[in-house]
Design a protein around this motif. Structure first.
Motif, PDB file in Angstrom:
ATOM      1  N   MET A 197      -6.190   2.628   1.387  1.00  0.00           N
ATOM      2  CA  MET A 197      -5.611   1.281   1.370  1.00  0.00           C
ATOM      3  C   MET A 197      -4.606   1.136   2.517  1.00  0.00           C
ATOM      4  N   GLU A 198      -3.843   2.195   2.730  1.00  0.00           N
ATOM      5  CA  GLU A 198      -2.853   2.158   3.814  1.00  0.00           C
ATOM      6  C   GLU A 198      -3.515   1.985   5.173  1.00  0.00           C
ATOM      7  N   GLY A 235      -4.606  -1.414   5.470  1.00  0.00           N
ATOM      8  CA  GLY A 235      -3.418  -2.234   5.697  1.00  0.00           C
ATOM      9  C   GLY A 235      -2.987  -2.170   7.160  1.00  0.00           C
ATOM     10  N   SER A 267       1.186   6.282  -1.107  1.00  0.00           N
ATOM     11  CA  SER A 267       0.413   7.495  -0.847  1.00  0.00           C
ATOM     12  C   SER A 267       1.311   8.719  -0.684  1.00  0.00           C
ATOM     13  N   PHE A 285      -5.252   5.546  -2.282  1.00  0.00           N
ATOM     14  CA  PHE A 285      -4.060   4.918  -1.716  1.00  0.00           C
ATOM     15  C   PHE A 285      -3.942   5.094  -0.207  1.00  0.00           C
ATOM     16  N   PRO A 286      -4.146   6.328   0.331  1.00  0.00           N
ATOM     17  CA  PRO A 286      -4.084   6.419   1.802  1.00  0.00           C
ATOM     18  C   PRO A 286      -5.134   5.552   2.491  1.00  0.00           C
ATOM     19  N   THR A 292       0.754  -1.246   0.000  1.00  0.00           N
ATOM     20  CA  THR A 292       0.000   0.000   0.000  1.00  0.00           C
ATOM     21  C   THR A 292       0.788   1.303   0.000  1.00  0.00           C
ATOM     22  N   ARG A 293       2.090   1.266   0.222  1.00  0.00           N
ATOM     23  CA  ARG A 293       2.816   2.512   0.434  1.00  0.00           C
ATOM     24  C   ARG A 293       3.107   3.321  -0.824  1.00  0.00           C
TER      25      ARG A 293
END
Lengths: 354, 354, 354, 354, 354
Positions: D188-189, D192, A9, D185-186, A6-7
């Motif tokens: 998803m983080e 995660g 962002s 994306f954030p 996921t990284r």
């Protein structure tokens, strides 16, 4: 590997094509090497400045420019500018969380790969991005850190054995792709070994650790699958020679890489199914063991609880209890107890518990 | 079979087309036989030297060159050189961990198959690679070890029955392919037998062994599937006559092999679903049995624990316990106990546990 | 049905096209009937010798030759020879373990179907092969044993109602196909009934028998699916009129059979999902029941074990136990016991177990 | 998010194209801003009345009209009328429960997106509709509430860095689409991170809360998937330049958004598989713990129940019990007890329970 | 709904096109209404005899003939004959167990739909067939029973608002289709509500009823899915304007219905996944609760069983038991018991069970 999914962002909100290296930061210098060759000879250099490589571009020979380390964004920027790469391509090279893909551009093809290495110490699969740029007479390769998987290729170029020196840049790109894919097989072997150990444990003595091992294996396989599946499309598209940069002679070799990729995918799928079968088996093993525990408790309790009751009965202190006065009372009580116990044992025999 | 899925890493890092035999090593000589026939006659020879076979190539007749054993790399190399095979084809023949596939080359077609045999002793499925090379008037076949599955084909060629002598090399290739696929059916039967035994066990008396048997069966089916699925594409592509080497007369027979392959795949899938149903059933059986065990414990404990309490009550040594002095006290206590026990039994009856 | 999935190995190793009847052997004679009709009239005969049917072939009328029983290989051989069937077609007709398929040949189309019948006594689905050969003016139908599902068709031909007498052989083939597919609906109903019974049992009183019933149902559905899925392709291909033997007027009827097949497939899939839901529900029911059993045990044991301890305490024989001499000791002990029991009951109340 | 999946029934029964805002109602005014730019300059205004924006339409410059808040239906109606949008398009913009989609109309393209934001406080994913209308020289964007995800885009337009001012409306639409996708994306983080916390809990100390957390995660992933999957088709169709409104220069950027979408989908799928693995692991952990509990009970009970029986035996009050009179009787009884206890302990040792 | 999946066997064995109404029989009369309109005006009548409708056929206006109730086969027969419907079409209309489909015929298109209604009382989804026949200037609609979902459409035609009066028969067919599909949304909402209730129960207090509710929900979703999935193909094919009867102006509206259908399918799939997650969670909850029950039992039993043993020990009647004579013996015994109990409590504390 879960972490790595996921990284990205860090980049969110920036203009497309803004070059930021997404990945681990490192302090040491980027290492740039160039190998320039044709059938006649080889020239190999380690470059101090990236500009030293630019002269090779316009020569007839095949030039392989390899960059180890991506943390010096300006180096990539210069190379990109010199070779006319699209800003988004440079972004893909630097942002090392890409899934494998192939992108065709005017005059060059970009191939993004995931290179896997099994770290023996942590029993972990390490996952790094390798980007290849194939032009008409050059190949650029970018790695996150120095690795030795391309060493055999260098060796083959140096001593001129095999067909590598006779063929063009497309064959070199194939060779590098092949080197990355070939690395998957020892990893499959390691996973296969771990699975055999687990299967053995499952049969002999499954513990909580076995469970967590199975889960970890499952997680590794899920991550692996994510890296390998898109590779199939990459090699397939390369082999179908959609790009004029791939010559017919090389296509048959790309077919071979494609076959290897499919083989790796098959193995991953087989492992995934086996792991899911293991989880079911583990759960059943636990139930089995619980059954055994319960049987022991039930047998002991069921035999002795009635006996204890009889003993308690004749431990009562009523003044008028005829049996107690009977001189044979004690032995009759013992007889009743033995009879009770034998009945219970017979019952459990019939149930098949003993 | 789990083992076999990953062992190809021995080759990793070598130049493509480098010939290394990946598989079990054996000491004995490679056995080479040649059968050369047309409608008029048959010639059959066992060759000492591979070069003796080369003369047959340019004759009008159909030549079948069969090689049992792949550990003498130089033999394969010579044949490959003589028949003009691509280095990667020879690599595929020697590297016996290929998945079934078909590759068309200029002037010949390569078919890689997995031959399965059920080893009665270990209750194991043995898995061996068979490679066929079909040219305009020849068929080359490569096996890892001597087997007898091609014997009926030889017999048919010798006595000239059926259409085999009248037709060309493509029909011979079909016949060999058919012989390999036909071997799958007895294996399916064995698996079917094992499944019936397991289903019987599941109903009568499931044990831990049953569980491990189910898991093994599952593993075998997963491996089997990996061998059979790609075969579907192989036979389908052969039948669609993409290659000019396949004549229309043979296509209808290839359709038959395709049907057989689909039938095998269907059976594998059916077995897989049944096995997964078995695992669920097994788990439910265990829970059922646990329930039964717990009921026995609960019934016994629940009946006797209160009785024991009553007995313990009147076993107390207080000086002033009026009931104890009562001459009917003992019998009243017994009455209370019987009443308690009957209440409990009635309760369990109502619950349906007795 | 599990048995039937694999038994074709009897043939393995034989030359293709060698005619062997794979299926149950029977002693009685093969029954051959011929119905020959056009709009004007019908002729219906039972034949003693297969040769008697050959005269019908060259007439303008539609000829339907029906063969019940496949154990007399020579009969099939003669028919095949007369109607010019390919040896592999005859093999498919005799080898009654085929999956449904359609094969187009020069001048005729072969349709292999599975006819299902529900055997009330064994609660089993019987599965038999029906092969249809459609030519320009004839239909050959082959059944493993005498059945009555074609009787309504015969009746319709005899009394000339409906359009059957006005239309050609393709419509007759459609009618027979429709008769086979229509038989699937009552089977679906039976399965639906069994499912309702099982759902009822699941709610009221699930036992081990319920579990085995669910597993059997699952097995039947898996086998059923194997018979029905390929049928979809068969009817679809027929309807798309790939063969010139199918006339446009008939195609709309074939579309109807296709719809029915899809409906059957839908129902099978729905049943399969429901059965898998049942297994989960069953397992949960067991856990629920176990919980109930355990609660009873826990409540009884937890209330009485402390009480028994108190009783045991005052059953000790120490010379110096002050409470024992106290004239109210016994009643105080009883009081403590009642208090303990009430505390426990309150505790279980709060937990919601009582 | 479960709630949001179904609430569109408010509209059922109305004529198509009837404009009703389906979503949360709000009281505050709709905020309309317009940014009009070309390479030479930028004009930015906040509008009081929607009619003020109409003048920009016929200018050469690129006009971006952004509307925050959809509760004033008449505003949308006026914009729609002015820009010639189809009634169904306006309906889609107002009915904020659409799945992501792309619709091409005469002269403009409509893109419906789901914008996700992670609400830290409730650990919840908030899901809002963003609609983009791309015309030849304008982009209309509609949001349900004021958000700041488009602020970086505004900033880039203002200071004229990057290529945004040089390119057309299609590039602006791409930029907005990219801004929405980058927001995934954030999220998803965060998911995660939650997964890592859960994995940690699973290993150290799984509780009922862990179970509900896993279920919530699963629910979030299911909802997320529903938002992200259709986006793939949207970006793919945009990138394949089916509409003449997308210029070739922009297509390569759209390819980049497509890649990001696929990456998000990959991650969602990986998470989903991991979550399902967690549920299995959780269940196995529970069984493991139950086993441990049962073992403790069984060991204690199995050791002491027989001992208690012996004690009870010699607590009986029979007049004639020879052992009781024996001066060593007590010590012999103690000896028997110790022996029994040791036997049991040895038994459990051998079983591996101690 | 489970019931409805299989009941079509009533027809099996009949000639195709034989008209039999398969569905519930009703006694009351079939209700026939006709609405005939163009931009200028509307005529609406309830017909006593079906023949009264025939005059409308050849007028320029759009005619909508609606039939509520299918039990009078002769009515359908007359309509079919008059409008030239194929016998199989009439069969499909009467046999109300069809899956949604679209069939194009010469001059008309037949659309079979499933209309769902949620019956509040039984918490059941009712499922009825609606058949539409679209001709160049007419629409026939057939319902199993009188319903009011078409009332809003009638209202719109009467007062001439919207575009319905201006457009043709294809738009009317779209409107009816839209009315049926719009009815799915409130049903989704109800299911969503039931799911939320269940999720709440799962967290607070799962019982056997919860389990059966989950299973019922699963069953409803499976049946729903069967009704909705084929609808996707129906609307897709309509929208792709394969038939000349659909005009371009209407296609954009059909696209809207298609989007709604996909939205319903998405919701069904999301619900299905959530329900399957619920089942897993339920099972885990049970295990959790069992664990709690077992812990209580184990703690109580493990604390008191050793204490009871000590009590029993000193309840023995041996003449020579030195401790008994000791005046502090009783208090020492009590001390030992307290120590034992504290040890056990400490042990459970360390295990985290208390």
């Amino acid at each position: 590997m879960a972490k790595s999914v996921t990284r990205v962002s860090k980049k969110s909100g920036l203009s497309p094509g803004t070059l930021v290296h997404v990945g681990e930061k490192k302090e040491d210098m980027v290492r740039i090497t160039v190998i320039d060759y044709n059938e006649a000879g080889v020239e190999e250099r380690r470059l101090e400045r990236v500009e030293d490589s630019f002269a090779y571009r316009d020569k007839d020979t095949v030039t392989w420019l390899n960059v180890d380390g991506l943390h010096q964004v300006e180096v990539i920027e210069k190379i990109g500018a010199h070779y006319g790469l699209h800003p988004l391509v440079m972004e893909d090279i630097l942002n090392t969380r890409q899934r494998p893909k192939i992108d065709e551009h005017e005059g060059y093809v970009v191939i993004i790969l995931r290179m896997l290495t099994y770290v023996e110490k942590t029993k972990h699969i390490d996952d790094e991005q390798v980007s290849l740029v194939l032009g008409s007479n050059f190949v650029l390769s970018f790695q996150e850190s120095e690795g030795d998987i391309f060493d055999p290729v260098r060796e083959r170029i140096r001593n001129g054995k095999g067909r590598i020196r006779r063929m063009g840049a497309d064959y070199l790109a194939y060779t590098l792709l092949d080197a990355v894919v070939d690395e998957y097989f020892p990893i499959m072997e390691r996973l296969g070994d771990r699975m055999e150990v687990l299967e053995q444990e499952l049969i002999s003595d499954p513990t909580v650790t076995t469970l967590h091992e199975i889960y970890n294996l499952k997680r590794d396989l899920i991550a692996l699958r994510k890296s390998v599946w898109p590779l199939r499309e990459v090699t397939d598209r390369l082999e179908r020679r959609e790009s004029p940069l791939i010559k017919p002679d090389t296509a048959v070799f790309l077919r071979d890489v494609y076959d290897h990729t499919v083989q790796v995918i098959d193995t991953v799928e087989v492992h995934r199914e086996l792991v899911s079968g293991m989880l079911d088996t583990y759960l059943s093993s636990l139930s089995n063991r619980m059954n055994e525990v319960m049987k022991v408790l039930t047998i002991i309790a069921t035999i002795f609880i009635p006996l204890s009751f009889v003993a308690g009965l004749y431990g009562m202190n009523f003044v008028n209890m005829p049996e107690l006065q009977n001189p044979w009372g004690y032995f009759m009580a013992l007889g009743i107890m033995v009879a009770l116990a034998l009945t219970m044992v017979a019952f459990f025999r019939r149930k098949g518990w003993l």
